[in-house]
Scaffold this motif. Structure first.
Motif, PDB file in Angstrom:
ATOM      1  N   ASP A 128       0.837  -1.200   0.000  1.00 51.26           N
ATOM      2  CA  ASP A 128       0.000   0.000   0.000  1.00 51.26           C
ATOM      3  C   ASP A 128       0.873   1.251   0.000  1.00 51.26           C
ATOM      4  OD1 ASP A 128      -2.198  -1.603   0.059  1.00 51.26           O
ATOM      5  OD2 ASP A 128      -2.614  -1.346   2.198  1.00 51.26           O
ATOM      6  N   SER A 129       1.956   1.201   0.747  1.00 49.66           N
ATOM      7  CA  SER A 129       2.874   2.327   0.810  1.00 49.66           C
ATOM      8  C   SER A 129       3.574   2.548  -0.533  1.00 49.66           C
ATOM      9  CB  SER A 129       3.904   2.087   1.915  1.00 49.66           C
ATOM     10  OG  SER A 129       4.754   3.202   2.068  1.00 49.66           O
ATOM     11  N   LEU A 130       4.000   1.445  -1.174  1.00 49.46           N
ATOM     12  CA  LEU A 130       4.649   1.543  -2.485  1.00 49.46           C
ATOM     13  C   LEU A 130       3.729   2.159  -3.526  1.00 49.46           C
ATOM     14  CD1 LEU A 130       6.640  -1.804  -2.860  1.00 49.46           C
ATOM     15  CD2 LEU A 130       7.575   0.502  -3.039  1.00 49.46           C
ATOM     16  N   PRO A 143       0.612   1.629 -23.678  1.00 52.11           N
ATOM     17  CA  PRO A 143       0.699   2.758 -22.723  1.00 52.11           C
ATOM     18  C   PRO A 143      -0.519   2.885 -21.829  1.00 52.11           C
ATOM     19  CG  PRO A 143       1.507   3.422 -24.882  1.00 52.11           C
ATOM     20  CD  PRO A 143       0.939   2.050 -25.053  1.00 52.11           C
ATOM     21  N   GLU A 144      -1.716   2.645 -22.379  1.00 51.30           N
ATOM     22  CA  GLU A 144      -2.923   2.808 -21.564  1.00 51.30           C
ATOM     23  C   GLU A 144      -3.088   1.701 -20.519  1.00 51.30           C
ATOM     24  OE1 GLU A 144      -4.118   0.646 -25.392  1.00 51.30           O
ATOM     25  OE2 GLU A 144      -2.790   2.292 -24.780  1.00 51.30           O
ATOM     26  N   LEU A 145      -2.280   0.632 -20.631  1.00 49.83           N
ATOM     27  CA  LEU A 145      -2.364  -0.477 -19.684  1.00 49.83           C
ATOM     28  C   LEU A 145      -1.245  -0.462 -18.647  1.00 49.83           C
ATOM     29  CD1 LEU A 145      -3.237  -3.451 -22.099  1.00 49.83           C
ATOM     30  CD2 LEU A 145      -4.816  -2.111 -20.682  1.00 49.83           C
ATOM     31  N   GLU A 146      -0.338   0.514 -18.734  1.00 51.82           N
ATOM     32  CA  GLU A 146       0.844   0.481 -17.884  1.00 51.82           C
ATOM     33  C   GLU A 146       0.515   0.608 -16.395  1.00 51.82           C
ATOM     34  OE1 GLU A 146       3.643   3.346 -19.303  1.00 51.82           O
ATOM     35  OE2 GLU A 146       4.329   2.048 -20.951  1.00 51.82           O
ATOM     36  N   GLU A 147      -0.453   1.434 -16.047  1.00 51.13           N
ATOM     37  CA  GLU A 147      -0.794   1.582 -14.632  1.00 51.13           C
ATOM     38  C   GLU A 147      -1.319   0.265 -14.064  1.00 51.13           C
ATOM     39  OE1 GLU A 147      -3.624   4.300 -11.674  1.00 51.13           O
ATOM     40  OE2 GLU A 147      -3.428   4.801 -13.809  1.00 51.13           O
ATOM     41  N   GLY A 148      -2.206  -0.398 -14.825  1.00 50.39           N
ATOM     42  CA  GLY A 148      -2.715  -1.689 -14.384  1.00 50.39           C
ATOM     43  C   GLY A 148      -1.631  -2.744 -14.332  1.00 50.39           C
ATOM     44  N   PHE A 149      -0.689  -2.675 -15.294  1.00 49.74           N
ATOM     45  CA  PHE A 149       0.412  -3.629 -15.320  1.00 49.74           C
ATOM     46  C   PHE A 149       1.272  -3.500 -14.071  1.00 49.74           C
ATOM     47  CE2 PHE A 149       4.960  -4.214 -16.294  1.00 49.74           C
ATOM     48  CZ  PHE A 149       4.961  -5.582 -16.536  1.00 49.74           C
ATOM     49  N   GLN A 150       1.547  -2.280 -13.642  1.00 49.42           N
ATOM     50  CA  GLN A 150       2.374  -2.090 -12.467  1.00 49.42           C
ATOM     51  C   GLN A 150       1.676  -2.591 -11.204  1.00 49.42           C
ATOM     52  OE1 GLN A 150       4.866   1.648 -12.332  1.00 49.42           O
ATOM     53  NE2 GLN A 150       3.620   2.183 -14.099  1.00 49.42           N
ATOM     54  N   GLN A 151       0.366  -2.427 -11.134  1.00 52.55           N
ATOM     55  CA  GLN A 151      -0.366  -2.960  -9.993  1.00 52.55           C
ATOM     56  C   GLN A 151      -0.307  -4.495  -9.991  1.00 52.55           C
ATOM     57  OE1 GLN A 151      -1.749  -1.289  -7.461  1.00 52.55           O
ATOM     58  NE2 GLN A 151      -1.111   0.674  -8.336  1.00 52.55           N
ATOM     59  N   TRP A 152      -0.479  -5.084 -11.172  1.00 54.54           N
ATOM     60  CA  TRP A 152      -0.404  -6.541 -11.292  1.00 54.54           C
ATOM     61  C   TRP A 152       0.995  -7.050 -10.955  1.00 54.54           C
ATOM     62  CZ3 TRP A 152       2.675  -9.332 -14.773  1.00 54.54           C
ATOM     63  CH2 TRP A 152       2.458 -10.723 -14.782  1.00 54.54           C
ATOM     64  N   GLU A 153       2.005  -6.309 -11.388  1.00 59.16           N
ATOM     65  CA  GLU A 153       3.384  -6.714 -11.151  1.00 59.16           C
ATOM     66  C   GLU A 153       3.722  -6.659  -9.656  1.00 59.16           C
ATOM     67  OE1 GLU A 153       6.354  -4.940 -10.362  1.00 59.16           O
ATOM     68  OE2 GLU A 153       7.671  -6.579 -10.951  1.00 59.16           O
ATOM     69  N   MET A 154       3.153  -5.713  -8.930  1.00 54.97           N
ATOM     70  CA  MET A 154       3.361  -5.641  -7.490  1.00 54.97           C
ATOM     71  C   MET A 154       2.754  -6.866  -6.796  1.00 54.97           C
ATOM     72  SD  MET A 154       2.671  -1.589  -6.642  1.00 54.97           S
ATOM     73  CE  MET A 154       2.683  -1.875  -4.875  1.00 54.97           C
ATOM     74  N   GLU A 155       1.574  -7.274  -7.256  1.00 59.19           N
ATOM     75  CA  GLU A 155       0.955  -8.468  -6.685  1.00 59.19           C
ATOM     76  C   GLU A 155       1.769  -9.708  -7.034  1.00 59.19           C
ATOM     77  OE1 GLU A 155      -1.354 -10.871  -4.530  1.00 59.19           O
ATOM     78  OE2 GLU A 155      -1.403  -8.668  -4.545  1.00 59.19           O
ATOM     79  N   TYR A 186      -1.660  -8.318 -20.128  1.00 61.03           N
ATOM     80  CA  TYR A 186      -0.350  -7.679 -20.176  1.00 61.03           C
ATOM     81  C   TYR A 186       0.711  -8.593 -20.783  1.00 61.03           C
ATOM     82  CZ  TYR A 186      -2.896  -5.271 -16.465  1.00 61.03           C
ATOM     83  OH  TYR A 186      -3.861  -4.620 -15.742  1.00 61.03           O
ATOM     84  N   GLN A 187       0.317  -9.696 -21.365  1.00 58.42           N
ATOM     85  CA  GLN A 187       1.275 -10.700 -21.802  1.00 58.42           C
ATOM     86  C   GLN A 187       1.610 -10.598 -23.292  1.00 58.42           C
ATOM     87  OE1 GLN A 187       2.570 -12.620 -19.314  1.00 58.42           O
ATOM     88  NE2 GLN A 187       1.228 -11.407 -18.010  1.00 58.42           N
ATOM     89  N   GLY A 188       1.661  -9.399 -23.824  1.00 57.53           N
ATOM     90  CA  GLY A 188       1.970  -9.236 -25.240  1.00 57.53           C
ATOM     91  C   GLY A 188       3.428  -9.538 -25.558  1.00 57.53           C
ATOM     92  N   ASP A 189       3.653 -10.431 -26.507  1.00 63.88           N
ATOM     93  CA  ASP A 189       5.008 -10.765 -26.987  1.00 63.88           C
ATOM     94  C   ASP A 189       5.938 -11.112 -25.823  1.00 63.88           C
ATOM     95  OD1 ASP A 189       7.024 -11.208 -28.823  1.00 63.88           O
ATOM     96  OD2 ASP A 189       7.625  -9.101 -28.895  1.00 63.88           O
TER      97      ASP A 189
END
Length: 325
Positions: A83-85, A121-133, A191-194
């Protein structure tokens, strides 16, 4: 890294992050808050925050010490940390690296998987949230050592790259084929493109690349070639003097076969042993850790070693050839 040793010895969680200039004050304040949160956690031993000192060091480096692996993993997986990150991550502009280091000696060589993918680019915010999980789940995997996220660099690197480091090949294989990872991939399939997965243990590509740089510079490549030559030259002439001449050439083997055997030995010896070793020894010079004022010391040392190597070969040429039978 031996997980049994990690469980019974202090462990350091080392975090290396690049932060935008405008975000530096917020990041420093955030780390102060993190230190206060950590002080309340079981097994926390202390924290050291090292601010950037450009140009030698451009990243923030944070060292958090815990009494055991379990204590460190508990923090890495905690809602408090993530949450802090999420409140500070927008200031991150470079690599985001977390890895564990034990005070106990390692019994195996770590192995790294490099996972690259393209994210719109429009998916990057969601990707970073997924990557944190994903990081939270990875941190609980047996043998897990570290996680590094490399962001795209326009004109240099278009992909997002995730580096996962485990204590051995078997631990990495176990994670790559695990149901936990399969569930993560399913939840983040948009987020799994290529996607490409490579290993970073063996081979010439991963000898000593500075992971804080998105692509090797011309100077880095030139230095690495000089280091490869430093071990290639004595390998070739010692093979010829000690092995090829007495055991192959003088036994009537054709030149093409002798040459092939010599190259087969040299490439494997260099790839697995000699070059990784010389890159570790000269990491201070290869990755510019001496500083500009002391950089000539590294170049002078390389020239001296070249001279000694050639002098050694000249001496061997004066010796009678070895012959057995």
């Amino acid at each position: 890294m031996d997980n049994s040793a990690l469980s019974t010895t202090p462990v350091a969680l080392i975090i290396q992050t690049r932060v935008s200039d405008e975000g530096a004050p917020a990041y420093a304040a955030w780390q102060t808050n993190v230190g206060q949160l950590l002080a309340q956690r079981k097994g926390f031993l202390g924290q050291q925050v090292v601010a950037p000192t450009p140009p030698a060091q451009v990243d923030w480096i944070v060292i958090q010490r815990f009494a055991s692996l379990e204590d460190a993993r508990s923090w890495m997986q905690s809602d408090t940390l993530h949450d802090s990150l999420s409140r500070i991550r927008d200031y991150f502009v470079g690599n985001d690296d977390m890895y564990l280091r034990s005070e106990a000696p390692s019994k195996t060589d770590p192995v790294t998987a490099l996972i690259s993918c393209k994210v719109a680019p429009e998916l990057e915010e969601g990707f970073q949230q997924w990557e944190m999980e994903a990081f939270r789940v990875e941190a609980n995997a047996p043998g897990f050592i570290g996680h590094r996220l490399q962001r795209p660099v326009p004109g240099v690197q278009d992909d997002w790259i995730i580096e996962l480091t485990f204590d051995s090949n078997s631990s990495l294989d176990r994670w790559l084929s695990s149901s936990e990872r399969a569930a993560l991939l399913k939840s983040g399939q948009e987020y799994q493109g290529d996607v490409r997965v490579r290993r970073g243990t063996y081979g010439f590509e991963f000898w000593a690349r500075d992971a804080s740089q998105p692509a090797p510079s011309t100077l880095w490549i030139f230095k690495s070639n000089l280091l490869a030559l430093l071990v290639l030259y004595p390998t070739v002439y010692l093979w010829g003097y000690l092995i090829s001449h007495p055991f192959i050439d003088t036994k009537g083997a054709p030149v093409w076969l002798s040459l092939f055997l010599g190259n087969a030995f040299s490439t494997q010896f260099l790839g697995f042993i000699a070059v990784p070793w010389i890159f570790k020894v000269f990491d201070f010079w290869l990755n510019g850790k001496l500083g500009e004022d002391k950089e000539p010391v590294g170049w002078l040392l390389i020239l001296v070693l070249y001279a000694l190597s050639m002098a050694g070969f000249a001496f061997i040429l004066k010796l009678p050839p070895l012959s057995f039978g």
